[in-house]
Every structure is written in structure tokens, then in C-alpha cells.
Write an enzyme that holds these catalytic residues in place. Structure first.
Site, PDB file in Angstrom:
ATOM      1  N   PHE A   1      88.964   0.032 121.515  1.00 48.30           N
ATOM      2  CA  PHE A   1      89.244   1.286 120.824  1.00 48.30           C
ATOM      3  C   PHE A   1      87.991   2.140 120.909  1.00 48.30           C
ATOM      4  CE2 PHE A   1      92.754   1.908 117.429  1.00 48.30           C
ATOM      5  CZ  PHE A   1      93.742   1.645 118.353  1.00 48.30           C
TER       6      PHE A   1
ATOM      7  N   ARG B   1      85.822   8.313 111.058  1.00 52.45           N
ATOM      8  CA  ARG B   1      86.317   6.922 111.036  1.00 52.45           C
ATOM      9  C   ARG B   1      86.565   6.420 112.453  1.00 52.45           C
ATOM     10  NH1 ARG B   1      91.633   4.403 111.246  1.00 52.45           N
ATOM     11  NH2 ARG B   1      92.610   6.423 111.566  1.00 52.45           N
TER      12      ARG B   1
ATOM     13  N   HIS C   1      92.906  13.625 115.218  1.00 52.70           N
ATOM     14  CA  HIS C   1      93.111  12.639 116.278  1.00 52.70           C
ATOM     15  C   HIS C   1      93.435  13.420 117.547  1.00 52.70           C
ATOM     16  CE1 HIS C   1      94.728   9.304 118.522  1.00 52.70           C
ATOM     17  NE2 HIS C   1      94.470   8.459 117.547  1.00 52.70           N
TER      18      HIS C   1
ATOM     19  N   GLN D   1      89.552  14.016 109.760  1.00 47.49           N
ATOM     20  CA  GLN D   1      89.566  13.617 111.166  1.00 47.49           C
ATOM     21  C   GLN D   1      90.790  14.173 111.901  1.00 47.49           C
ATOM     22  OE1 GLN D   1      90.425   9.350 112.508  1.00 47.49           O
ATOM     23  NE2 GLN D   1      88.293   9.632 113.058  1.00 47.49           N
TER      24      GLN D   1
ATOM     25  N   LEU E   1     101.864  10.937 116.054  1.00 48.46           N
ATOM     26  CA  LEU E   1     100.756  10.283 116.752  1.00 48.46           C
ATOM     27  C   LEU E   1     101.151   9.508 117.998  1.00 48.46           C
ATOM     28  CD1 LEU E   1      97.687   9.883 116.303  1.00 48.46           C
ATOM     29  CD2 LEU E   1      98.259   7.574 115.583  1.00 48.46           C
TER      30      LEU E   1
ATOM     31  N   HIS F   1      94.701  13.865 111.005  1.00 43.76           N
ATOM     32  CA  HIS F   1      95.117  12.471 111.046  1.00 43.76           C
ATOM     33  C   HIS F   1      94.626  11.636 109.875  1.00 43.76           C
ATOM     34  CE1 HIS F   1      96.250   8.704 112.837  1.00 43.76           C
ATOM     35  NE2 HIS F   1      95.016   8.270 112.865  1.00 43.76           N
TER      36      HIS F   1
ATOM     37  N   ARG G   1      86.495   9.827 118.071  1.00 46.44           N
ATOM     38  CA  ARG G   1      87.632  10.749 118.015  1.00 46.44           C
ATOM     39  C   ARG G   1      87.233  12.202 117.840  1.00 46.44           C
ATOM     40  NH1 ARG G   1      91.789   7.291 114.223  1.00 46.44           N
ATOM     41  NH2 ARG G   1      92.312   5.851 115.880  1.00 46.44           N
TER      42      ARG G   1
ATOM     43  N   GLU H   1      95.594   5.698 119.711  1.00 42.68           N
ATOM     44  CA  GLU H   1      94.442   5.456 120.579  1.00 42.68           C
ATOM     45  C   GLU H   1      94.684   4.257 121.498  1.00 42.68           C
ATOM     46  OE1 GLU H   1      90.910   6.498 118.573  1.00 42.68           O
ATOM     47  OE2 GLU H   1      89.833   4.748 119.321  1.00 42.68           O
TER      48      GLU H   1
HETATM   49  C1  LIG Z   1     100.319   7.797 112.495  1.00 41.14           C
HETATM   50  C2  LIG Z   1      99.151   7.008 112.004  1.00 41.14           C
HETATM   51  C3  LIG Z   1      98.725   5.889 112.707  1.00 41.14           C
HETATM   52  C4  LIG Z   1      97.658   5.136 112.241  1.00 41.14           C
HETATM   53  N1  LIG Z   1      97.239   4.039 112.952  1.00 41.14           N
HETATM   54  C5  LIG Z   1      96.212   3.293 112.490  1.00 41.14           C
HETATM   55  C6  LIG Z   1      95.788   2.129 113.184  1.00 41.14           C
HETATM   56  O1  LIG Z   1      96.328   1.770 114.225  1.00 41.14           O
HETATM   57  N2  LIG Z   1      94.768   1.412 112.652  1.00 41.14           N
HETATM   58  C7  LIG Z   1      94.141   1.755 111.497  1.00 41.14           C
HETATM   59  O2  LIG Z   1      93.234   1.059 111.057  1.00 41.14           O
HETATM   60  N3  LIG Z   1      94.534   2.858 110.801  1.00 41.14           N
HETATM   61  C8  LIG Z   1      95.552   3.617 111.266  1.00 41.14           C
HETATM   62  N4  LIG Z   1      95.948   4.734 110.567  1.00 41.14           N
HETATM   63  C9  LIG Z   1      95.393   4.985 109.233  1.00 41.14           C
HETATM   64  C10 LIG Z   1      96.003   3.999 108.240  1.00 41.14           C
HETATM   65  O3  LIG Z   1      97.350   3.760 108.575  1.00 41.14           O
HETATM   66  C11 LIG Z   1      95.958   4.499 106.807  1.00 41.14           C
HETATM   67  O4  LIG Z   1      94.696   5.004 106.500  1.00 41.14           O
HETATM   68  C12 LIG Z   1      96.249   3.365 105.825  1.00 41.14           C
HETATM   69  O5  LIG Z   1      97.433   2.705 106.189  1.00 41.14           O
HETATM   70  C13 LIG Z   1      96.351   3.899 104.406  1.00 41.14           C
HETATM   71  O6  LIG Z   1      96.801   2.874 103.555  1.00 41.14           O
HETATM   72  P1  LIG Z   1      96.948   3.165 102.003  1.00 41.14           P
HETATM   73  O7  LIG Z   1      97.461   1.925 101.394  1.00 41.14           O
HETATM   74  O8  LIG Z   1      95.701   3.751 101.505  1.00 41.14           O
HETATM   75  O9  LIG Z   1      98.049   4.324 101.919  1.00 41.14           O
HETATM   76  P2  LIG Z   1      99.605   4.393 102.284  1.00 41.14           P
HETATM   77  O10 LIG Z   1     100.045   3.294 103.156  1.00 41.14           O
HETATM   78  O11 LIG Z   1      99.831   5.796 102.763  1.00 41.14           O
HETATM   79  O12 LIG Z   1     100.312   4.205 100.888  1.00 41.14           O
HETATM   80  C14 LIG Z   1     100.247   5.196  99.885  1.00 41.14           C
HETATM   81  C15 LIG Z   1     101.187   4.797  98.774  1.00 41.14           C
HETATM   82  O13 LIG Z   1     101.003   5.669  97.676  1.00 41.14           O
HETATM   83  C16 LIG Z   1     102.264   6.060  97.179  1.00 41.14           C
HETATM   84  N5  LIG Z   1     102.112   7.350  96.494  1.00 41.14           N
HETATM   85  C17 LIG Z   1     101.416   8.432  96.892  1.00 41.14           C
HETATM   86  N6  LIG Z   1     101.509   9.401  95.964  1.00 41.14           N
HETATM   87  C18 LIG Z   1     102.269   8.922  94.966  1.00 41.14           C
HETATM   88  C19 LIG Z   1     102.723   9.452  93.730  1.00 41.14           C
HETATM   89  N7  LIG Z   1     102.429  10.683  93.301  1.00 41.14           N
HETATM   90  N8  LIG Z   1     103.478   8.652  92.942  1.00 41.14           N
HETATM   91  C20 LIG Z   1     103.824   7.398  93.326  1.00 41.14           C
HETATM   92  N9  LIG Z   1     103.422   6.869  94.494  1.00 41.14           N
HETATM   93  C21 LIG Z   1     102.660   7.608  95.294  1.00 41.14           C
HETATM   94  C22 LIG Z   1     103.169   6.099  98.392  1.00 41.14           C
HETATM   95  O14 LIG Z   1     104.516   5.999  98.020  1.00 41.14           O
HETATM   96  C23 LIG Z   1     102.664   4.865  99.144  1.00 41.14           C
HETATM   97  O15 LIG Z   1     103.310   3.721  98.681  1.00 41.14           O
HETATM   98  C24 LIG Z   1      96.990   5.515 111.049  1.00 41.14           C
HETATM   99  C25 LIG Z   1      97.410   6.652 110.359  1.00 41.14           C
HETATM  100  C26 LIG Z   1      98.456   7.407 110.845  1.00 41.14           C
HETATM  101  C27 LIG Z   1      98.805   8.679 110.124  1.00 41.14           C
END
Ligand SMILES: Cc1cc2nc3c(=O)[nH]c(=O)nc-3n(C[C@H](O)[C@H](O)[C@H](O)COP(=O)(O)OP(=O)(O)OC[C@H]3O[C@@H](n4cnc5c(N)ncnc54)[C@H](O)[C@@H]3O)c2cc1C
Length: 573
Positions: A116, A385, A233, A231, A243, A344, A277, A246
Site C-alpha cells: 500500500f 493517514r 483519496h 484526506q 472508492l 475520503h 495519498r 488503493e
Molecule cells: C470507501 C472506504 C474504503 C475504506 N477502506 C479502508 C481500508 O481498506 N483500510 C483501512 O484501514 N481503512 C479504510 N477506510 C477507512 C475506514 O473504513 C474507517 O475509517 C473505519 O472503518 C471507521 O470505523 P468507525 O468504527 O470509526 O466508524 P464506522 O464504521 O463509520 O461506524 C460509525 C458508527 O456510528 C454510528 N453513528 C454515527 N452517528 C450516529 C448517530 N448520530 N446516532 C447513532 N449512531 C450513529 C453509525 O451508525 C455507525 O454504526 C475506508 C473508508 C472508506 C470511506
């Protein structure tokens, strides 16, 4: 109106990888744990992560992972936090593997790892290009095994916070099924609400990524850190921003302009497409702006993976193949596909220490409040990141949030008491009511489009004082207009207009934090690029920005970066 009150030991907001990881830890330690999520846990955005999750396995070392992460961050990451992240990584992969995540393997049965961007070794473990979904399923099953209670389709509104005692003691939430408001009291509250890329018109982020937790923090009078670092992407689909991971470049994909030139040779001759990135995104955007874009509107760049061959594309990149074909009608086996930079990931967020406890300021913490995952800023990513580090962060710091909350709960044995429901919910209820009271019946959807376009245009990949001053004015104007809007839909059942209005209110608040912080930082670092200050300035600006609203005005101060053994150097390309 009657407002119900529930009492829990721990309340977790968010059911992505961070929230679930936290909840497992508190539940395992015997604490009554409730997870609230506005979408079903398996619809959380973690499930959209395609490319993979980093860990130094086999001949690689955590030390090398740490070094790459710090350099990738443009020397803004805090090294103590990065040390924890990278040293924990191999155990996290082992845990996921033991729990049934089917990582791709090499022919001799080792976990396969793909290169990556900006990494010295191929260290990204993956499940084809559906890594996030598999990790999320694996952790969700584990949470169900321990008996964590989930409530989906609940929308968290406001934090219950006592400023005099610097203590959080719960939150208010709306049941999306019938719009009823509830109060959840808990000695420990963990915020894991995910990212907030929806403030930009072209984004890879899900509709749910509206930064609600950041709005809650600002309304509570607490602060946000490093908000200027957003960031982009380099490879979103040109038409939609969705997306193309990568992984496509990691597997050998190359970028071409309209002249068929592999232009990354001019911007990052050593790392080429696998430069950090921010560097690749700026290169793509420069090619487009200088007239070498592709496609009918000349607003894209070609990503070419044809040389990998159909079997490799089908076995390693099946999801990306489907996305390009379904959403853009382009078959990546036969033709290059059109991509363009897309908003992103957000490096900034709710400041925490390495126990994931939320900081009030540099010397004090908020009692009973923790944050992890993309909404938090611990800070492991600094100004930029590295791909594959945030699934890892969500699990590592999600777990730490859960463990810290459990430790504190068991040690302090503190049980917050709530007054009656109406009293605790009064602030949220007033906010909701005001959305129905305006005499004008302006709709807010058009305002939201204007905000997202303005953020993309004036506070995106390239920034300047002139542009951002205009963006700042626009946000103030839109915030004023929003107060004159009225929600038209008065039905209580699944009132998406009401929900989106509340989300937009949060979007306005944190967009303001992004623009104010970006305007104040007079240098270029990582994802924050100022055309009027194009160089990194370590002497004056190697510090974290801390933003909060005081008396309706944004104020910013700066805290030092926690340095370690890697002194700042010029970043390679
Ligand atoms: C398309 C894409 C591809 C990616 N690919 C990669 C990758 O290959 N490798 C990598 O390391 N990272 C990747 N990332 C980044 C990574 O996926 C995220 O940073 C990470 O999954 C975030 O996890 P999280 O648990 O913080 O949030 P999330 O998984 O977004 O969960 C957030 C939670 O909060 C809840 N929530 C939010 N607001 C409220 C509210 N007001 N009330 C109740 N619930 C709420 C939602 O319902 C959800 O359950 C990618 C990001 C994107 C956008």
C-alpha cells in the site's frame, strides 16, 4: 411529552469496528453495555473498507511500520499513540484470523500482504477487496457471542455533560421508527460515530457519515483537534466519488493522463502511484486543472489495471471490477477506468489520550467520556493517514476505549443520577422543536448542496486564504439561513427529513471547524495544502490545532506534538 430514561453501565455510540470493539471489552468485564447505532451494525461504514488492514508480520517489523506511519503523517502523529497502534497490529490480525476472518493466503499458507502507499513492506492483510466487511462481521459475531445489546435505527442527539464537574453521564437519542426521544444515562460513554466526509460534494463516504458526534462535542462546549486535515483519496470513481481502493494500485495499477503519460513520474519518481495519498491526489488534481484530464468533462484521470489480466482482477479485485462496471459502465479488464480525487478520511476529530479518554484540554480529561475510530484524534495519522491503518486504529483504540471505560467503571463505582427525562432531554427537545417553528418554510436540501460544493471547491485539495475566507462567510450565511428553515414532514415514522436536518446542523458545525482550522494554519502539511503557504514549517507549525466554539465564535489554540525517535525530514516522493 413523556421521555423515558434508561440506566446502563456503558453506552457506546456507534456500531462500526471501533464501537463494536469497545463494547466487547466492557461486556466481557461484566458491565451492562448498550450500543446505539443509526444504521444496522453491519451497515456501518467500516463494512465498506475494501483494501485491507496493516500489520508487520513475518520479516517486517513494528518499528518499520511505526516509521512509515510517522513519515506518512508528515510528522504530526504522536509517537506514543503510533507505537501502540503498530505494536498491537500483529495480535489484532491473529485475533481476527482465529475468529474466522478468511484472509487471503500465499501458496504456502501464510497470510498474504499487498503493498500500500508509502509503506516499506507489503504489510496490508486483505480479504480480496472486501476486508472491512469481513472484519466487521467477525467482530459483530463476537459481540453477539458475549451478549452485547445493540439498538439499530436510533439517532443520538446530544451528549449529557456536566461542565462544572467535567463529567459526561449519558446521551439523548431519537428512535427513528417513531421519533420518540429517550434519555440514556451511563457512567461511561464511548463515542465511535465514524467519519464525516459527507460535508464534501465528491466523497467516498456513506450517507451516514455526517459527523454527528463532532456536532455533539461542539454543542457540549468541548474541543476538536486537527480538523484541517481531510484526506482526499486519489481514486474515487469520477462520476460518483465512490472508492476504487488503493488495492488497485497496490496490485500494480498505474495512472495516466489524457496524453497517455504516466505522470506520477513527474511528482514522485521513486514511489510513483504508491506515494502518500495526499501527494498522489494533488498530482491528479494538478493534471486535471492543467487540462490533461480525461472523459467527457475532462475531470478525470485514467486508472489502468489491464496488464494485471482477468484472472488476477477477478481473484484480487472483484468488488472494484463490479463497481466500475455497474456505476460507470467501464470494464477494467478491457479499458482504463476514469477516477478523480474524492474526500475520503478525516484525520482530525475528538482529542483523546492513548487510553482513548477524551481530553478537556492539554492537562485534563473528561470524566466518563472516551472516543475511538474515525471520529477520534489520538493522533496516529497526523496530517495524512496511510491506507490500511484506520481499520487497525478502529480496533486497537476501540478496544482501548472499552478497557479504559471498564477499568474506570469498576474502580470508581460511580452511578450518575438523572433528574426526570424531560429535564435531561430539554435541550434536545428544544432543538427539535425549533426545526418546526420557523415561520419561513425554506427547505434545507439546497443549503446542504451549497455547503458541500463550497467545501469541495474552497476547502478541498488546494486551499488559499482568499478561498477559505469566502467559505467561512458562506458557512455563516448558510447557518443563518438554516435557522429560517422548517422541516415540512410532520409524520413521526421514519422521518428522514427531520434526521437529515439534524445531520445538516452537525455538518455546518464541523465544516466551520475545518475551515477555521485550515485558515489559521499557515503552512502546507500532509493533506492540508495552502497554495499561499506551499511549504511545511516545522519551526512554527509542527503542532496540533485545537478548535472550540466560545460565545458563538470559533477559537483555536495549539498543543505540541509528542515526538519520539523520528525527527522531521523532507518527505520522499
Ligand atoms: C470507501 C472506504 C474504503 C475504506 N477502506 C479502508 C481500508 O481498506 N483500510 C483501512 O484501514 N481503512 C479504510 N477506510 C477507512 C475506514 O473504513 C474507517 O475509517 C473505519 O472503518 C471507521 O470505523 P468507525 O468504527 O470509526 O466508524 P464506522 O464504521 O463509520 O461506524 C460509525 C458508527 O456510528 C454510528 N453513528 C454515527 N452517528 C450516529 C448517530 N448520530 N446516532 C447513532 N449512531 C450513529 C453509525 O451508525 C455507525 O454504526 C475506508 C473508508 C472508506 C470511506
Amino acid at each position: 411529552m413523556h421521555t423515558t430514561v434508561e440506566q446502563w453501565d456503558v453506552i457506546v455510540l456507534g456500531a462500526g469496528l471501533a464501537g463494536i470493539s469497545a463494547a466487547i471489552e466492557t461486556k466481557k468485564r461484566g458491565l451492562r453495555t448498550l450500543v446505539l447505532s443509526k444504521v444496522h451494525p453491519l451497515r456501518s461504514h467500516s463494512g465498506a473498507a475494501q483494501g485491507g488492514i496493516n500489520a508487520a508480520l513475518y520479516y517486517d517489523t513494528p518499528r518499520s511500520h511505526i516509521k512509515d506511519t510517522i513519515i506518512g503523517s508528515d510528522y504530526l502523529a504522536d509517537q506514543d499513540a503510533v507505537d501502540i497502534l503498530c505494536n498491537s497490529a500483529p495480535r489484532i490480525i491473529q485475533h481476527l484470523d482465529n475468529r474466522g476472518a478468511l484472509f487471503n493466503r500465499t501458496e504456502d499458507g501464510m497470510i498474504a500482504q499487498r503493498p500500500f502507499g508509502a509503506q516499506s513492506y507489503p504489510r496490508t492483510c486483505f480479504v480480496k477487496d472486501r476486508t472491512g466487511l469481513v472484519c466487521l462481521n467477525t467482530m459483530y459475531e463476537e459481540a453477539l457471542f458475549y451478549g452485547v445489546e445493540f439498538r439499530s435505527e436510533w439517532y443520538a442527539l446530544d451528549l449529557l455533560y456536566n461542565p462544572a464537574e467535567q463529567t459526561a453521564y449519558g446521551l439523548t437519542a431519537m428512535n427513528l421508527v417513531n421519533s420518540s426521544i429517550h434519555v440514556f444515562i451511563g457512567a461511561e460513554v464511548i463515542l465511535a460515530g465514524g467519519g464525516y466526509g459527507r460535508a464534501f460534494s465528491r466523497t467516498s463516504n456513506a450517507y451516514a457519515n455526517t459527523g454527528d458526534t463532532l456536532g455533539m462535542i461542539i454543542r457540549a462546549g468541548l474541543s476538536l483537534q486537527d480538523m484541517e486535515f481531510v484526506q482526499f483519496h486519489p481514486t474515487g470513481l469520477a462520476d460518483s466519488g465512490i472508492l476504487i481502493s488503493e488495492a488497485a494500485r497496490g496490485e500494480g495499477g498505474i495512472l495516466l493522463n489524457s496524453e497517455g503519460e504516466r505522470f506520477m513520474q513527474n511528482y514522485a519518481p521513486h514511489k510513483l502511484e504508491l506515494a502518500p495519498r495526499d501527494i498522489v491526489s494533488r498530482a491528479c488534481e494538478t493534471e486535471i486543472r492543467e487540462g490533461r484530464g480525461v472523459g467527457p468533462r475532462k475531470d478525470g484521470i485514467y486508472l489502468d489495471v489491464r496488464h494485471l489480466g482477468a484472472p488476477h482482477i477477478h481473484s484480487r479485485l472483484p468488488e472494484l471490477y463490479d463497481l466500475a462496471l455497474t456505476l460507470q459502465g467501464e470494464n477494467m479488464i478491457e479499458e482504463p477506468i476514469r477516477i478523480a480525487p474524492t474526500a475520503h478520511y478525516s484525520m482530525g476529530g475528538i482529542p483523546t489520550d492513548t487510553r482513548a479518554q477524551v481530553k478537556k484540554d492539554i492537562n485534563s480529561l473528561v470524566r466518563g467520556l472516551y472516543a475511538a475510530g474515525e471520529c477520534a484524534c489520538v493522533s496516529v495519522h497526523g496530517a495524512n493517514r496511510l491506507g490500511g491503518n484506520s481499520l487497525l486504529e478502529a480496533i486497537v483504540y476501540g478496544r482501548r476505549a472499552g478497557r479504559s471505560a471498564a477499568e474506570d467503571a469498576l474502580l470508581n463505582k460511580y452511578t450518575p443520577s438523572a433528574k426526570d427525562g424531560e429535564h435531561e432531554a430539554s435541550f434536545s427537545l428544544e432543538r427539535l422543536q425549533s426545526l418546526y417553528l420557523s415561520e419561513k418554510s425554506l427547505g434545507f436540501f439546497e443549503l446542504r448542496d451549497r455547503l458541500r460544493n463550497e467545501m469541495m471547491r474552497r476547502s478541498g485539495i488546494f486551499r488559499s486564504a482568499d478561498d477559505m475566507s469566502i467559505a467561512r462567510e458562506t458557512i455563516y450565511h448558510l447557518a443563518g439561513e438554516f435557522r429560517r428553515c422548517r422541516v415540512q414532514d410532520i409524520t413521526p415514522f421514519y422521518n428522514t427529513e427531520l434526521q437529515e436536518a439534524l445531520e445538516f446542523e452537525n455538518m455546518l458545525l464541523y465544516s466551520s471547524a475545518i475551515v477555521e482550522s485550515a485558515l489559521a494554519r499557515k503552512e502546507s502539511r500532509g493533506a492540508h495544502y495552502r497554495s499561499d503557504f506551499p511549504h511545511r514549517d516545522d519551526k512554527n507549525w509542527r503542532n496540533h490545532s485545537v478548535f472550540c466554539f466560545k460565545e458563538n465564535k470559533g477559537s483555536i489554540h495549539y498543543n505540541p506534538v509528542l515526538s519520539g525517535s523520528f525527527a522531521p525530514e523532507e518527505r520522499y516522493g
